[in-house]
Design an enzyme around this catalytic site. Sequence first.
Site, PDB file in Angstrom:
ATOM      1  N   SER A  19      -3.373   6.224  -4.182  1.00 52.79           N
ATOM      2  CA  SER A  19      -3.247   5.554  -5.479  1.00 52.79           C
ATOM      3  C   SER A  19      -2.418   6.419  -6.433  1.00 52.79           C
ATOM      4  O   SER A  19      -1.261   6.696  -6.154  1.00 52.79           O
ATOM      5  CB  SER A  19      -4.635   5.219  -6.031  1.00 52.79           C
ATOM      6  OG  SER A  19      -4.544   4.299  -7.100  1.00 52.79           O
ATOM      7  N   GLU A  67      -6.553  -4.627  -1.495  1.00 54.09           N
ATOM      8  CA  GLU A  67      -6.362  -3.719  -2.634  1.00 54.09           C
ATOM      9  C   GLU A  67      -6.910  -4.299  -3.940  1.00 54.09           C
ATOM     10  O   GLU A  67      -7.599  -3.628  -4.712  1.00 54.09           O
ATOM     11  CB  GLU A  67      -4.867  -3.411  -2.820  1.00 54.09           C
ATOM     12  CG  GLU A  67      -4.184  -2.744  -1.649  1.00 54.09           C
ATOM     13  CD  GLU A  67      -4.326  -1.242  -1.629  1.00 54.09           C
ATOM     14  OE1 GLU A  67      -5.121  -0.702  -2.416  1.00 54.09           O
ATOM     15  OE2 GLU A  67      -3.639  -0.598  -0.818  1.00 54.09           O
ATOM     16  N   HIS A 125      -9.318  -1.373  -2.272  1.00 58.62           N
ATOM     17  CA  HIS A 125      -8.526  -0.219  -2.700  1.00 58.62           C
ATOM     18  C   HIS A 125      -9.310   1.070  -2.496  1.00 58.62           C
ATOM     19  O   HIS A 125     -10.446   1.196  -2.949  1.00 58.62           O
ATOM     20  CB  HIS A 125      -8.162  -0.390  -4.176  1.00 58.62           C
ATOM     21  CG  HIS A 125      -7.268   0.674  -4.732  1.00 58.62           C
ATOM     22  ND1 HIS A 125      -5.962   0.824  -4.346  1.00 58.62           N
ATOM     23  CD2 HIS A 125      -7.493   1.644  -5.663  1.00 58.62           C
ATOM     24  CE1 HIS A 125      -5.410   1.820  -5.011  1.00 58.62           C
ATOM     25  NE2 HIS A 125      -6.327   2.348  -5.823  1.00 58.62           N
TER      26      HIS A 125
END
Length: 550
Positions: free
Chosen positions: A219, A337, A431
Amino acid sequence: MRTGLFANAAFAVILASLVAAPVGALAGQPIVRAPAGAVQGVKQDGLEIFRGIPYAAPPVGQGRWKPPAAAPAWPGVRDATAFGPACFQPPPRPGSIYADPLEAMSEDCLSLNIWTPAKARKAPVLVWIHGGSLISGASSEPMYDGVAVARRSGVVVVSINYRLGVLGYLAHPELSAETADRVSGNYGLLDQIAALKWVRGNIAAFGGDPGNVTVAGESAGALSVMYLMASPQARGLFQKAIAQSAYMISSPTLRETRFGHVAAETAGVAVAAKLGANDLTALRAMDAKTLTSAALMAGFQTFATVDGKVLPRQLVETFDRGEQAKVPILAGFNSGEIRSLRILAPSPPADATTYEAEIRKRYGDLAEDYLKLYPSTDIPESVLLAPRDSLYGWTAERLVAKQTAVGAPGYFYYFDHGYPAAEAAGLHGFHASEIPYVFGTADKTPPAWPKIPETPAEAGLSTAMIDYWTAFARSSAPKAVGQPDWKPYGEGRAYMAFTDAPRPGEHLRPGMYELNETVVCRRRAQGDVPWNWNVGVVSPPLPAPVSQCR
């Protein structure tokens, strides 16, 4: 009485000798004498672990909003058995699956941690950069524990802290005026570069090879990996890169309004005014904890800044020009995600007719390509997939494609794994859900994280991913004994899917990369709209085709 006096005197001599001894000698724990100084860690499971080692001076007082300076020398042997404090950050959102309580926060937070096999010599080094939108997170989070990776693979694992939020990324004219280059912002990125320089100068003492360093992150950590690949100041500090769920967003420019971003210095002046700080002295006098939360509430958006020095250009342009670090890369994204990041998804239209009309109005000649990928037959799913692909899928494929184009191998993955607790919460492949598999830390996830079952199948998937990741760190080629061959992207747009097990494939989601590449190209040509989250039914109308991106 005499015997007692003799015993007391002898005990005093022994006690004095123990107190004067190095801290590690008393406990029999490992001591490493690195160029930066001597540190004592702990032994665990055949590893030597060192925590909370400062790699730069505390950025406090007049050091706030300055590039990191060398850490001061310490006398004797430094205790490195406990993590250093996290960098200041706002409190986590209540109920977030990512929230993991932090024991301490401080501006004196520029530290790193090392997990090394006890007899390591010139071992590959994996440097992990935590995620958290550049505003939160810490290297001490249990999910990033390096024990399983180092123990299984023989790789030296390093994790780092870096300045976050307004303390890490504020640009301001007065700050720029303090520097020879007349730039500001990017302090968190400069911290990461300083940590890599520390690794280059010291990791050999811990059994690592300073010439075989892989920088990795997820990320915002993966965004940081891309910034490091693009920054001339990081060149040569790492030999490979891993980017998990990266997002190649547009960034503000230091003194220009471009791509819908106010100039970074202008944004800095505006947030200072909202905080009641008329000058830099007033800003530096503010309490760090208060400042961090107040700046966020005042609308400060945390981005790295295109300043012409640390970051010469927008990431997309750097990679288009082939000016990035030409290192092998392993990059990918997760199937779900946006399932845990629904703030990034627009509200779905009421019906198919409205949905299709909005897409045609906004995407024009690209509408049919869009609707083929994100059809009106399942609108709730389409509004999750479109931002997923525009942020994470397009970025991952772009990274492996651009590295392949400059002659560096790229390995593409797609994490599409679910398990009962995640499925029950509607979070298949969410995610960051790959992280505990990459680190072997299924038992160390945050409190609200869907619990991963302790089964041979889950453990087997984790083992395979650790082996692929660490083989890549060792030799630039992800291989795992007993698992399928992972071909580089350049061979038929190859990828590896991680479902119940590793499963190789070719040409993931045909048309996805091309559509998003064209959209971003047109946005860049237009020059006044960011390409970060303007997707689907909230997308501004696309500009007309231009010659270089039809």
